[in-house]
Design a protein around this motif. Structure first.
Motif, PDB file in Angstrom:
ATOM      1  N   LEU A 118       0.841  -1.189   0.000  1.00 50.68           N
ATOM      2  CA  LEU A 118       0.000   0.000   0.000  1.00 50.68           C
ATOM      3  C   LEU A 118       0.880   1.245   0.000  1.00 50.68           C
ATOM      4  CD1 LEU A 118      -2.820  -0.835   2.585  1.00 50.68           C
ATOM      5  CD2 LEU A 118      -3.187  -0.150   0.218  1.00 50.68           C
ATOM      6  N   LEU A 119       0.628   2.143  -0.945  1.00 48.82           N
ATOM      7  CA  LEU A 119       1.367   3.398  -1.056  1.00 48.82           C
ATOM      8  C   LEU A 119       0.408   4.563  -0.853  1.00 48.82           C
ATOM      9  CD1 LEU A 119       3.186   2.578  -4.429  1.00 48.82           C
ATOM     10  CD2 LEU A 119       4.159   2.299  -2.138  1.00 48.82           C
TER      11      LEU A 119
ATOM     12  N   THR B  47      -7.497  10.435   2.000  1.00 45.28           N
ATOM     13  CA  THR B  47      -6.618  10.585   3.150  1.00 45.28           C
ATOM     14  C   THR B  47      -5.754   9.349   3.387  1.00 45.28           C
ATOM     15  OG1 THR B  47      -8.108   9.667   4.825  1.00 45.28           O
ATOM     16  CG2 THR B  47      -8.403  11.994   4.253  1.00 45.28           C
ATOM     17  N   ALA B  48      -4.546   9.596   3.856  1.00 44.26           N
ATOM     18  CA  ALA B  48      -3.648   8.499   4.237  1.00 44.26           C
ATOM     19  C   ALA B  48      -4.190   7.762   5.457  1.00 44.26           C
ATOM     20  CB  ALA B  48      -2.248   9.044   4.525  1.00 44.26           C
ATOM     21  N   ALA B  49      -4.957   8.449   6.299  1.00 43.86           N
ATOM     22  CA  ALA B  49      -5.515   7.809   7.491  1.00 43.86           C
ATOM     23  C   ALA B  49      -6.455   6.677   7.107  1.00 43.86           C
ATOM     24  CB  ALA B  49      -6.251   8.840   8.343  1.00 43.86           C
ATOM     25  N   GLY B  50      -7.223   6.862   6.042  1.00 43.37           N
ATOM     26  CA  GLY B  50      -8.117   5.812   5.589  1.00 43.37           C
ATOM     27  C   GLY B  50      -7.365   4.580   5.133  1.00 43.37           C
TER      28      GLY B  50
ATOM     29  N   PHE C  47      -5.192  -0.964   6.104  1.00 42.92           N
ATOM     30  CA  PHE C  47      -4.009  -1.801   6.302  1.00 42.92           C
ATOM     31  C   PHE C  47      -4.109  -2.576   7.617  1.00 42.92           C
ATOM     32  CE2 PHE C  47       0.295  -2.279   8.078  1.00 42.92           C
ATOM     33  CZ  PHE C  47       0.911  -3.008   7.069  1.00 42.92           C
ATOM     34  N   GLU C  48      -4.543  -1.902   8.650  1.00 43.27           N
ATOM     35  CA  GLU C  48      -4.662  -2.555   9.959  1.00 43.27           C
ATOM     36  C   GLU C  48      -5.747  -3.629   9.963  1.00 43.27           C
ATOM     37  OE1 GLU C  48      -5.338   0.838  12.380  1.00 43.27           O
ATOM     38  OE2 GLU C  48      -3.209   1.426  12.436  1.00 43.27           O
ATOM     39  N   SER C  49      -6.716  -3.522   9.057  1.00 39.36           N
ATOM     40  CA  SER C  49      -7.795  -4.507   8.972  1.00 39.36           C
ATOM     41  C   SER C  49      -7.402  -5.748   8.182  1.00 39.36           C
ATOM     42  CB  SER C  49      -9.032  -3.874   8.311  1.00 39.36           C
ATOM     43  OG  SER C  49      -9.514  -2.789   9.067  1.00 39.36           O
ATOM     44  N   VAL C  50      -6.313  -5.659   7.424  1.00 37.43           N
ATOM     45  CA  VAL C  50      -5.848  -6.802   6.636  1.00 37.43           C
ATOM     46  C   VAL C  50      -5.119  -7.764   7.571  1.00 37.43           C
ATOM     47  CG1 VAL C  50      -4.308  -7.554   4.778  1.00 37.43           C
ATOM     48  CG2 VAL C  50      -5.687  -5.471   4.502  1.00 37.43           C
ATOM     49  N   SER C  51      -5.584  -8.994   7.647  1.00 36.52           N
ATOM     50  CA  SER C  51      -4.972  -9.973   8.544  1.00 36.52           C
ATOM     51  C   SER C  51      -3.865 -10.789   7.872  1.00 36.52           C
ATOM     52  CB  SER C  51      -6.039 -10.926   9.089  1.00 36.52           C
ATOM     53  OG  SER C  51      -6.719 -11.589   8.043  1.00 36.52           O
ATOM     54  N   TYR C  52      -3.824 -10.776   6.553  1.00 36.33           N
ATOM     55  CA  TYR C  52      -2.790 -11.517   5.837  1.00 36.33           C
ATOM     56  C   TYR C  52      -1.418 -10.949   6.210  1.00 36.33           C
ATOM     57  CZ  TYR C  52      -0.745 -14.050   1.845  1.00 36.33           C
ATOM     58  OH  TYR C  52      -0.017 -14.899   1.039  1.00 36.33           O
ATOM     59  N   PRO C  53      -0.476 -11.776   6.616  1.00 33.36           N
ATOM     60  CA  PRO C  53       0.788 -11.245   7.156  1.00 33.36           C
ATOM     61  C   PRO C  53       1.691 -10.587   6.122  1.00 33.36           C
ATOM     62  CG  PRO C  53       0.861 -13.642   7.022  1.00 33.36           C
ATOM     63  CD  PRO C  53      -0.557 -13.248   6.723  1.00 33.36           C
ATOM     64  N   ASP C  54       1.572 -10.968   4.855  1.00 32.94           N
ATOM     65  CA  ASP C  54       2.457 -10.419   3.819  1.00 32.94           C
ATOM     66  C   ASP C  54       1.877  -9.101   3.319  1.00 32.94           C
ATOM     67  OD1 ASP C  54       4.206  -9.886   1.784  1.00 32.94           O
ATOM     68  OD2 ASP C  54       4.163 -11.898   0.934  1.00 32.94           O
ATOM     69  N   LYS C  55       2.056  -8.076   4.119  1.00 32.49           N
ATOM     70  CA  LYS C  55       1.516  -6.754   3.780  1.00 32.49           C
ATOM     71  C   LYS C  55       2.523  -5.681   4.179  1.00 32.49           C
ATOM     72  CE  LYS C  55      -0.921  -6.094   8.185  1.00 32.49           C
ATOM     73  NZ  LYS C  55      -2.178  -5.667   8.840  1.00 32.49           N
TER      74      LYS C  55
END
Length: 283
Positions: free
Chosen positions: A218-219, A228-231, A236-244
């Motif tokens: 994610l960029l 917004t970058a906050a969104g 990103f915090e909601s993605v549970s997949y570890p490769d992020k």
């Protein structure tokens, strides 16, 4: 660099325009770019030049209603039409780049298109890159636009609204802004049905973030005044997949690939590509 132009048939028989840029010899990977609202495949020169020079093939599509592709500007009846566009596009790339690691790169609204697609169809992809996605839009999704979209979507779906996008918020490069404003293939209109479908697609993607099962980069520019970058951080915090990976660009505006210092951003992109190639194919 070899440059080609062609069309691919999508849902409804629409012939969608796309471009491809390939390095000499066999590419390391293939990258498929999906653009944002009102723009087109020709607005990613920095990405093309950077990646092709390093041995990657780049393909970019004009979604329906955009650029050189047919359809009312900024209109669709269902977000699933974009899924069909992406499916047809990836099918064409897979035919032309058999066995090549394939990545989807979505910018702005294109990031929403890509995430909606890969949450349903991750098969055949090695990873995804999302730039400036519209999880919290402040420059475009005004209360008036949202209300108009909800009310008129079913009554007069093709009714067009102006998209209040501030060109100066795209990037900090004055020449790029001038090019954008003078680009005859750029439009700043969307239909009320498009707006309603985009709102629903955004809500669905955020609600299903934990189901993502592809490597994700994610960029986002920290000073983005459009989305917004906050969104993006919250998604990103909601993605549970570890490769992020989340890369926030200090001082960056809406288009990290157009801002001064874009080379550092694209270096992150290439690192993502190379680190998700098959082990035997890595440099």
């Amino acid at each position: 660099m070899e440059h080609t132009e062609d069309t691919v048939e999508s849902a409804g028989g629409l012939k969608l325009y796309y471009q491809a840029w390939r390095p000499p010899g066999q590419p390391r990977t293939a990258v498929a770019i999906i653009h944002g609202i009102g723009e087109h495949s020709g607005r990613f020169k920095n990405i093309v030049d950077y990646l092709v020079a390093r041995g990657h093939a780049v393909y970019a599509l004009d979604l329906r209603g955009h650029g050189r592709s047919p359809g009312q500007r900024g209109h669709l009846m269902s977000w699933s039409e974009y899924r069909e566009d992406v499916k047809a596009f990836l099918g064409r790339i897979s035919t032309r780049e058999p066995g090549r690691p394939l990545f989807l790169y979505g910018h702005s609204m294109g990031g929403l298109v890509v995430l909606d697609y890969v949450l349903r169809h991750p098969e055949g992809l090695s990873g995804t890159i999302i730039s400036g996605p519209p999880f919290e839009s402040v420059g475009v999704a005004t209360p008036l636009l949202v209300a108009s979209a909800r009310i008129l979507s079913r009554l007069w779906p093709t009714f067009a609204l102006d998209v209040p996008l501030e060109a100066e918020a795209l990037c900090r490069d004055r020449e790029r802004i001038t090019q954008y404003l003078g680009d005859p293939l750029v439009h700043r209109r969307c239909s009320v049905r498009w707006a309603a479908e985009a709102l629903d697609a955004g809500a669905w993607v955020k609600a299903h973030a934990a189901e993502l099962r592809l490597p994700l980069l994610l960029l986002h520019g920290e000073e983005d005044r459009i989305n917004t970058a906050a969104g993006t951080r919250r998604f990103f915090e909601s993605v549970s997949y570890p490769d992020k990976t989340l890369h926030l660009v200090p001082g960056g505006y809406h288009e990290p690939h157009s801002d001064p210092g874009y080379e550092q951003v694209l270096q992150r992109v290439e690192e993502h590509l190379l680190s998700h190639m098959p082990e035997a194919a890595r440099p």
